[in-house]
Write a protein that holds these residues in place. Structure first.
Motif, short mmCIF file in Angstrom:
data_model
loop_
_atom_site.label_atom_id
_atom_site.label_comp_id
_atom_site.label_asym_id
_atom_site.label_seq_id
_atom_site.Cartn_x
_atom_site.Cartn_y
_atom_site.Cartn_z
N HIS A 284 3.07 5.90 -7.15
CA HIS A 284 2.09 6.32 -8.16
C HIS A 284 1.83 7.82 -8.14
N SER B 121 -2.02 -2.95 -3.21
CA SER B 121 -1.23 -1.91 -3.87
C SER B 121 -2.14 -0.88 -4.52
N SER B 122 -3.27 -1.32 -5.04
CA SER B 122 -4.22 -0.40 -5.67
C SER B 122 -4.89 0.47 -4.62
N ALA C 18 -6.71 8.59 -8.49
CA ALA C 18 -7.34 7.89 -7.37
C ALA C 18 -8.36 6.87 -7.86
N GLY D 206 -6.69 3.73 -8.93
CA GLY D 206 -6.39 2.89 -7.77
C GLY D 206 -7.62 2.23 -7.20
N GLY E 140 1.64 3.18 -3.38
CA GLY E 140 0.89 4.41 -3.26
C GLY E 140 1.76 5.64 -3.43
N MET F 268 -3.27 7.24 -1.37
CA MET F 268 -2.16 8.18 -1.32
C MET F 268 -2.26 9.31 -2.34
N GLY G 103 -3.44 1.49 -2.05
CA GLY G 103 -2.42 2.50 -1.77
C GLY G 103 -2.50 3.66 -2.74
N GLN G 104 -2.70 3.34 -4.01
CA GLN G 104 -2.83 4.40 -5.01
C GLN G 104 -4.06 5.26 -4.72
N THR H 124 0.83 -1.21 0.00
CA THR H 124 0.00 0.00 0.00
C THR H 124 0.86 1.25 0.00
#
Length: 405
Positions: free
Chosen positions: A29, A147-148, A258, A261, A26, A154, A150-151, A22
């Motif tokens: 990206h 991980s998505s 965003a 993500g 994040g 963040m 996190g995008q 994350t």
């Protein structure tokens, strides 16, 4: 060889790697938000910052196989710890260095090393080893969703930090977050020494030789190149592209990234889930073909905030959904002993594509004042990747008895 008292549970591994991914993905990206303020503050063209991001992606890929080897041999905990320290140092470097050559080199090496030790390749091995075979694709999907998330999380955080405290202080805050959140998670990623049973054993050299002589592995490598080219070009250059086209409100770019993500949480999860039921090669081909269609429609439609949001949502569904499918194919064909290393090799191709995507975006814009050619290349590469993935053979390799590794 790494030693621990007992293996962590799948739930523990997914939570710990989820936090690491994350934050790692994040923060990464959001680097597109710094292109204009850093370039303006230092009197650089976009090509300088683009080159730094391109080298970062290339180094991420180049370090990836070695980070994977280290994770397979010495344990994921140690590798993620090194990655957190390098990542934080790279963020501070980006805040303080004003010489363009040193900025490019330091950003590339420090952030590249940090990502190679904290992103998918480094943590895929422990996920593959802990998850039962029938849940492996699903587990990879969960990590992709993290991980998505996190995008999604963040993007607005980073943009608000830049607006509220300035681009330099924003880097310092992010460096502190990396250290404070990643390092505690490493202690939940201890692994016991691997028990591979009485079957064939492989050395690193044997595993690598087997993979590069496997046609399906090479197809994965070629397809992943395209994935890197497309997603990093869009992730880094989309904010500047929108501003060039008259959408000057920065919140539109923030919302678009965003949304990518947010929707990729869905896409990654269901790609992993479907990968346990359907041939992964067909799902991969469908993703690449769909990307070309979505990009084409975006370029043909009138550009408005609404069309940007629709494009972002559609791309989000197929953004990193390639990851659980690709890692699932690698584990299914070659097993999990050298999972992180082989995932790192495939990911190096992804990062070569990332390097070219982000650098060509800046280079061609500087030469022509337009991103049109790079968009066209992205469309053509998507079609190529869709075709390349179709003939992949997902059956496990049959090995003769090997000398004990």
């Amino acid at each position: 060889m790494f030693v621990a008292s007992r293996a962590p549970s799948l739930k523990t591994v997914l939570i710990a790697t989820g936090v690491v991914l994350t934050l790692a993905m994040g923060v990464r990206h959001g680097f597109g938000f710094w292109m204009q303020p850093i370039s303006q503050a230092n009197g650089w063209t976009r090509e300088t910052y683009s080159l730094a991001q391109a080298l970062q992606n290339l180094m991420w890929g180049a370090f990836g196989p070695f980070a994977g080897m280290a994770a397979d041999r010495f344990g994921t905990m140690r590798v993620v710890l090194v990655g957190a320290l390098s990542y934080a140092a790279g963020l501070v470097w980006m805040a303080v260095v004003t010489d363009p050559t040193m900025f490019v080199i330091g950003t590339g090496v420090l952030i590249g090393l940090g990502l190679s030790c904290t992103a998918f390749g480094a943590v895929s091995g422990i996920i593959g080893r802990v998850a039962p075979a029938e849940k492996r694709s699903w587990a990879f999907g969960i990590s992709g969703a993290a991980s998505s998330f996190g995008q999604f999380l963040m993007m607005p955080v980073e943009q608000q930090l830049i607006s509220a405290i300035g681009w330099q202080n924003a880097f310092y805050v992010l460096a502190a977050l990396v250290l404070l959140l990643m390092i505690p998670m490493t202690f939940y990623l201890r692994e016991p020494a691997l028990d591979h049973g009485d079957g064939p054993q492989q050395s690193i050299r044997e595993a690598m030789s087997e993979a590069i002589r496997n046609r399906s592995f090479l197809f994965l490598v070629a397809g992943y190149f395209v994935c890197g080219f497309q997603v990093v070009f869009i992730g880094v250059h989309l904010p500047a592209y929108l501003k060039d086209k008259g959408i000057g409100d920065p919140s539109v770019a923030v919302m678009a990234l965003a949304l990518i993500g947010l929707f990729n949480i869905i896409g990654s999860y269901y790609a992993g889930k479907l990968g346990g039921r359907l041939p992964k090669r067909y799902l991969l081909s469908s993703i690449y073909f769909t990307r070309s269609v979505v990009i084409s429609l975006f370029l043909l439609a009138p550009l408005t905030p609404f069309s940007v949001y629709v494009f972002a949502a559609a791309m989000g569904l197929i953004w990193l959904s390639t990851v659980p499918l690709t890692n699932g194919i690698i584990a299914g064909i070659f097993g999990v002993k050298h999972m992180s290393m082989l995932a790192g090799v495939v990911f190096f191709s992804h990062q070569v594509g990332s390097f070219l995507g982000v650098w060509m975006g800046g280079f061609l814009f500087a030469k022509q004042g337009s991103y049109d050619i790079v968009w066209g290349i992205s469309i053509a590469l998507g079609v190529m990747a869709g075709l390349i993935n179709l003939p992949i053979n997902e059956r496990p390799v049959v090995r003769s008895v090997l000398k004990a590794a």
